[in-house]
Design a protein around this motif. Sequence first.
Motif, PDB file in Angstrom:
ATOM      1  N   LEU A  60       0.718  -1.258  -0.059  1.00  0.00           N
ATOM      2  CA  LEU A  60      -0.027  -0.035   0.046  1.00  0.00           C
ATOM      3  C   LEU A  60       0.894   1.157   0.038  1.00  0.00           C
ATOM      4  O   LEU A  60       0.514   2.238  -0.704  1.00  0.00           O
ATOM      5  N   ILE A  87       1.535   6.614  -6.868  1.00  0.00           N
ATOM      6  CA  ILE A  87       0.521   7.489  -7.336  1.00  0.00           C
ATOM      7  C   ILE A  87       0.641   8.993  -6.840  1.00  0.00           C
ATOM      8  O   ILE A  87       0.273   9.838  -7.679  1.00  0.00           O
ATOM      9  N   ILE A 122     -14.886  11.519  -5.241  1.00  0.00           N
ATOM     10  CA  ILE A 122     -14.247  10.244  -4.930  1.00  0.00           C
ATOM     11  C   ILE A 122     -14.401  10.026  -3.481  1.00  0.00           C
ATOM     12  O   ILE A 122     -14.956   9.032  -2.892  1.00  0.00           O
ATOM     13  N   ILE A 159     -17.419   2.394  -4.351  1.00  0.00           N
ATOM     14  CA  ILE A 159     -16.780   2.739  -5.608  1.00  0.00           C
ATOM     15  C   ILE A 159     -16.615   1.273  -6.184  1.00  0.00           C
ATOM     16  O   ILE A 159     -16.619   1.459  -7.396  1.00  0.00           O
ATOM     17  N   GLY A 169      -6.913   2.797   0.253  1.00  0.00           N
ATOM     18  CA  GLY A 169      -6.093   2.357  -1.054  1.00  0.00           C
ATOM     19  C   GLY A 169      -7.199   2.601  -2.541  1.00  0.00           C
ATOM     20  O   GLY A 169      -6.616   3.293  -3.566  1.00  0.00           O
ATOM     21  N   LEU A 170      -8.404   2.153  -2.486  1.00  0.00           N
ATOM     22  CA  LEU A 170      -9.268   2.662  -3.454  1.00  0.00           C
ATOM     23  C   LEU A 170      -9.418   4.085  -4.069  1.00  0.00           C
ATOM     24  O   LEU A 170      -9.319   4.434  -5.132  1.00  0.00           O
ATOM     25  N   MET A 171      -9.199   4.693  -2.772  1.00  0.00           N
ATOM     26  CA  MET A 171      -9.625   6.464  -3.319  1.00  0.00           C
ATOM     27  C   MET A 171      -8.107   6.746  -3.989  1.00  0.00           C
ATOM     28  O   MET A 171      -8.188   7.702  -4.614  1.00  0.00           O
ATOM     29  N   LEU A 172      -7.033   6.366  -3.462  1.00  0.00           N
ATOM     30  CA  LEU A 172      -5.800   6.407  -3.677  1.00  0.00           C
ATOM     31  C   LEU A 172      -5.706   5.928  -5.475  1.00  0.00           C
ATOM     32  O   LEU A 172      -5.329   6.942  -6.183  1.00  0.00           O
ATOM     33  N   VAL A 173      -5.838   4.878  -5.676  1.00  0.00           N
ATOM     34  CA  VAL A 173      -5.751   4.600  -7.260  1.00  0.00           C
ATOM     35  C   VAL A 173      -6.807   5.342  -8.105  1.00  0.00           C
ATOM     36  O   VAL A 173      -6.766   5.359  -9.191  1.00  0.00           O
ATOM     37  N   ALA A 174      -7.936   5.747  -7.383  1.00  0.00           N
ATOM     38  CA  ALA A 174      -8.906   6.546  -8.153  1.00  0.00           C
ATOM     39  C   ALA A 174      -8.474   8.049  -8.561  1.00  0.00           C
ATOM     40  O   ALA A 174      -9.059   8.447  -9.515  1.00  0.00           O
ATOM     41  N   LEU A 175      -7.466   8.322  -7.752  1.00  0.00           N
ATOM     42  CA  LEU A 175      -7.163   9.829  -7.902  1.00  0.00           C
ATOM     43  C   LEU A 175      -6.923  10.089  -9.268  1.00  0.00           C
ATOM     44  O   LEU A 175      -7.187  11.197  -9.991  1.00  0.00           O
TER      45      LEU A 175
END
Lengths: 264, 285
Positions: free
Chosen positions: A12, A19, A249, A256, B100-106
């Motif tokens: 992570l 990212i 988001i 999501i 983690g999901l919020m991160l990859v969605a950025l």
Amino acid sequence: MSGFHPARLLVLLVLALFILLPLVQTVVLSFLNTLPRDGLAEGTPSLINYRNIFASDDLRASLGNSAVYVLLNVALCLGVGLPAAYAFSRYRFTGDRHLLLALLVFRMTPPVVLSLPIFILFAHVGLVNSPIGIALVHCLFNLPIAIWILESFISAVPRELDESAFIDGHSLPSFFLRHLIPAIAPGIGVAAFFCFIFSWVEVVFARILTVTGGKPITMAINALFTFQTDIGLVMAMTVISLVPGVAMIWFVRNHIARGFTIRA
Amino acid sequence: MRQTITLGALLLPALLVMGFVAVLPLLAVFNYSFHDIFSLDQAYWIGLEWYEEIVTSDRFLSSLARSLLFSGVILSIQIPLGIALALVLVRLHPVLRVLGLMLVALPLVVPWNMIPMIWLALVNPDTGLAGRAMAGMGWAFDYKFTALHTWALIVVMDTWHWIGLVVILACASLSAIPAPLYRAAAIDGASRLAVFRHIELPRLAGGLAIVLLLRFVDSFMIYTEAFAINAGGPNAATTFLSLDLGEDIKAYSYGSAAARAMLSFLVVVTVVWAFVKITTRGREA
């Protein structure tokens, strides 16, 4: 399954680094003065870029233009997509799977392929330079996505909901408003999220359909590239362009990853 | 009968919108591709001439090969990586998973024309974080003139941009797996590999079909991002199909652009069709 396994935390962390690195760079540059100015050396931290955005009519207007067509597009996709998704979920008819697939093929049609005829067609009916034109053309890829997401959420709702509502004397529109929409609220959120971001980030159609006016934020950023580009201003504008998406988001964060289940 | 009317009323608005923004323009492109177009009121029927000229040209064949290679590279990196990340994320604490999901969605919410700008700023050897690091290590990264470096930059950038979509959709399929299945596997003493092979992979397959298609098409027709990095260079090494098409449109060569567009569309439809055939056969068997 422990939730805090060290190796998984490391993954992570590496992911976060990958990212965030480009975004950190963007934010840092947006707070630097990147052009030689009187009394302000290049590379000094400053809010000048953000001040310049709000001092510029073009840049401020572009934010409004983008917001208008994106919201119109989301409303259009949900309004038109919800009945269609309901039909795909609840009715069996000849070619239903093929039709759903055909819609997805249109999602996969590259914008460059259609840009020329769309310009000519929209010029004929007076939709160039208008937010309605862009909102409409973005349905090309957003409507199939919206139908697909909503269909999977509606299919997760038991049919008994429909049947008991109709027995209670609800008409189809009132069933939609009173029962179906509340039942699939997260699905509507997720569909709205994807329509919003794909419309917000799109460039090809937004460019060809705004010849003289109604420039969206993406084109306003492009216009900043000149002989002497103020890269700090570009990055500040980019940071601002991220704000609505990041807010979206946040709103759908818990839903999501749902809504993409595929029926065999 | 009543049901048919209701069904029609439900579907009609969506079909009208799609007809206007998708079917009509597509028919127009199809029509243009058989014409030599000087201006829109001066078009001459030339039949299949554009197609013959394009299909036999080295320019088309080499950009087709480049686009296929690019899609191949993208899929073979992003699909396994996305699955691996999703497998890690679904096992994390729910709070961390959402994080983690919020991160990859950025990256998905960054306007497409800004993505290359952000990456060019990042690898800039004077001011960029990655660029300075690479210069510090004595590693000469030269995306302008070294084809391999341009490719690497576009591939990494595209992975950054789109990995979120793969992870989100893979997570969706994985979190739909009922917990009793995992417990049963644990009781049977199944290895981690066996759990993946027999429980997770079959669930992933359905959801990933669509990701595979979306990633194929979007990488196959990459335009905005690739063009801004190096305008198809160096030496046309990153001139993909859509960049070729863009050249024709910029040169106002509409007939030829339309024929190129139809050819690209044909490749996309063929791949989607073949893919659906293969996956549905697997499901019926």
